[in-house]
Structure formats: structure tokens, C-alpha cells
Enzyme design. Sequence first.
Site, PDB file in Angstrom:
ATOM      1  CB  THR A  35      46.538 -45.691 116.179  1.00 48.28           C
ATOM      2  OG1 THR A  35      47.842 -46.137 116.567  1.00 48.28           O
ATOM      3  CG2 THR A  35      45.765 -45.213 117.390  1.00 48.28           C
ATOM      4  CE  LYS A  36      51.562 -47.960 115.665  1.00 48.30           C
ATOM      5  NZ  LYS A  36      52.296 -48.711 116.661  1.00 48.30           N
ATOM      6  CB  THR A  37      48.483 -49.116 108.198  1.00 47.99           C
ATOM      7  OG1 THR A  37      49.426 -50.188 108.396  1.00 47.99           O
ATOM      8  CG2 THR A  37      49.204 -47.783 108.184  1.00 47.99           C
TER       9      THR A  37
END
Length: 395
Positions: free
Chosen positions: A186-188
Site C-alpha cells: 500500500t505504500k507510495t
Amino acid sequence: MTDDRIPFHRPSITEAEKEAVLAVLDSGWLTTGARVREFEQAFAAFVGARHAVALNSGTAALHLALVGLGVGEGDEVIVPTYTFASCGEAALYCGARPVLVDVDADLLTIDPGCAEAAVTERTRVLMPVHFAGLSADMPAITRLATRHELAVVEDAAHAFPTRVAVSGGKLAGTFGAAGAYSFYATKTITTGEGGMLVTDDDHLADLVRQLSLHGISRDAWKRYAADGSWYYEVLRTGFKDNMTDVAAALGLAQLRRVDEMRDARARIAAQYLDALEPLSARLQLPATGKPGEHAWHLFVVRLRTDKPLGDAAADEHLRALRAAAIEHLSAAGIGTSVHFIPLHRHPLYRGMGWRPEQFPVAERAYAGAISLPIFPDMTEGHVDRVGRALAAALA
Ligand SMILES: *Cc1c(COP(=O)(O)O)cnc(C)c1O
């Protein structure tokens, strides 16, 4: 999107990522090798650090930073309670004690005053978390660290990339002795699972690289390559935290798209801020920063109450309203999350004696927080729908 549900998150994967991964699968070399080295160099250059060491998680980056700095039994690591499990865990892995402190009411990042009050003879490290993608108060934290001779290990899991105001454009994660980034799904940017430790310290970089692969002498990963040798030596107790070339290829392709994805997140955040402005009597909107100062990993709104901080009944009431709002959004086909359940609320930390009354700001923030969907492929129509559903949920 295959149906009309808006998920909390969806990674942005293009043909470039698929081709990069397939090329590794065809190459005959899957584990740590040339792609990992390339990813490390590109990442270090991007953030402006001397070294980047690719690992299999952001948690591993926090852990190995502490081990590399010599944190051990009897030491204390100051951690904001408003964070993910990794921060406290990294200290516990080393036999050190995580000392939880409250956060700033606007930023939800470590409160420098609370951190200073928690410093003891045993304190070794301050671990600020750049919550949601906006930097913690690094000038104050750096001053505090200098005054008490503490190392700073930044949890930059949310903050790629985040320019820090008042620093001439330095990126979050490059202020401390080490910075830890996460490439969780889910990180950038993502590698599925993965992380990166950055540092300007040559010795720390070498040590962490060694620790990440069983404490084996430096170029061990080369031992199956054409120019490698079968011989290696185990120098210390290491771990198995290395990144694979499959993951690194994905990371490199994502890194090439980082500006495009960051711009998309910033566009979505701006649209949310507009759409939710009419709800601002009921809803505290997130702190923003100037362009480039927020990675917009998360978009966290908070239900408001007029009751003073520390009013446990008001917090409980807010938690009930929040639960109802989340259910309403879910029924409208909208995925959400809550960042964070503060560490002090988990049984592990309660068992260590931490109590909610010690953290009035985190208690209030947790009670009202809802993380809305934000991901690069969200359309204006999606954001509009979330805004309308939230308005209906609060009506
Ligand atoms: C995601 C996250 C981490 C750790 O990331 P992993 O790569 O999943 O180990 C650490 N800290 C915070 C605040 C995070 O959100």
C-alpha cells in the site's frame, strides 16, 4: 476497477513493471544481484543519500538501523505511540525498551516536548515517524538529539518522497543517522514487500548490508556469480533480510514513475480538501504543507468533538461515531482503514504498563480517525463519491 467498489488502496502497476519483472524471471538470477544494486543506487541518488541498502521490509530497515547503531539490552528507544507495530518491535528485537510518547495534535508526528520529557540516561535513539507523508518537526528533533547525544532513526515508511520545509529541500528520511522506507503493497512505491535503509555513514551502510545476509562477509551475494568464489565467512549474528532481484526490478520500475504517482496523489488530496471543506465543522481535515512537502501516502480525516483532550467518555463516543461512519462508507462500497491503533492500546504494550491516560492527543486522534482511499488510479468520480458518502454518513 472491475466493479464499482472503491478499495482503500490499489497499487499502480503498468506494463513497465510487468516487463521488468518478466525480464528478471527470464534472466536466470532471481535473488539479490544486479537489479538490487541498481535499485539501491537509483534510490540513493533520488533521495540524496550516500548509501541505500535494499531489504525485504521497512521493519527490517528499522531493526537493522538499531542493530547497526549498537542498540541493545537496557537501552531505550523513544517512539511515538501513534505508529505501526514495526517501530516498537524494532527496539524489542534488540532487547531494548520502546518508550512511547504522545504526538503533535496537528501533524500526529512525535511531540518534541513529550520526547524530551521521556529522555533518560538509557535513551539511545529517537524514532520520528513522518505520519501520512508529512514530515515530523525535524529541526526540533535534530536539536533534541544533539542536546542529549542521541541518534535519530527516521521511519520514512509514509514519506517517499517528502520534502522537508525549512531544510533547503532535503527529503524526509535523510536527516538522521539512518532513514527507513517501506515498499509494502500500500505504500507510495511498492515491491510487494520490501524496504530501504538510507544513510550517509559508510560504516553503518557496510554493517547493515552484512547484517541483512547472515552476517556474511561483504560480497557474499556474488558467490554464485561467474566472478564469485564459493568461500565466505560469517562475521557476526546476522539476519535474512535481503531483497530479491524480482522485487528490485519492480521497485526500479515504480521509482521511474514516482513523480507521476506523487502528482496523482496530490491531485486527489486537493480534490478531497475541496470536497470536504463544507464538512469541516464535523471533520478535521489533514495538515497539508506546501507542494512537494507531503507524499500523501494517507488521507486521514478526524471526527471532531468540543470536549477537552483526556475526556475518556468523549473519546469513547467518538469511536462509536467513527465505527458507524466506517460502516456507512463500507455499505456505500468504499474501503477505509484506521491509522493508527496507537501502540499503547495493544495488549503487548498494555502488558508493559502503558495506559491510555498517558497519551491524550493520540487517544483523541485514534478515536476519530478514518483513512480514506487514496491511490494514483483513483478518478475524480471516485473522490466525488467518497465525499458524498462521507457527507451522508455524518448527516
Ligand atoms: C508500513 C510501515 C512500516 C513498515 O513497513 P513494512 O515494509 O511492512 O515492514 C513501518 N512504519 C510505518 C509507520 C508503516 O506504516
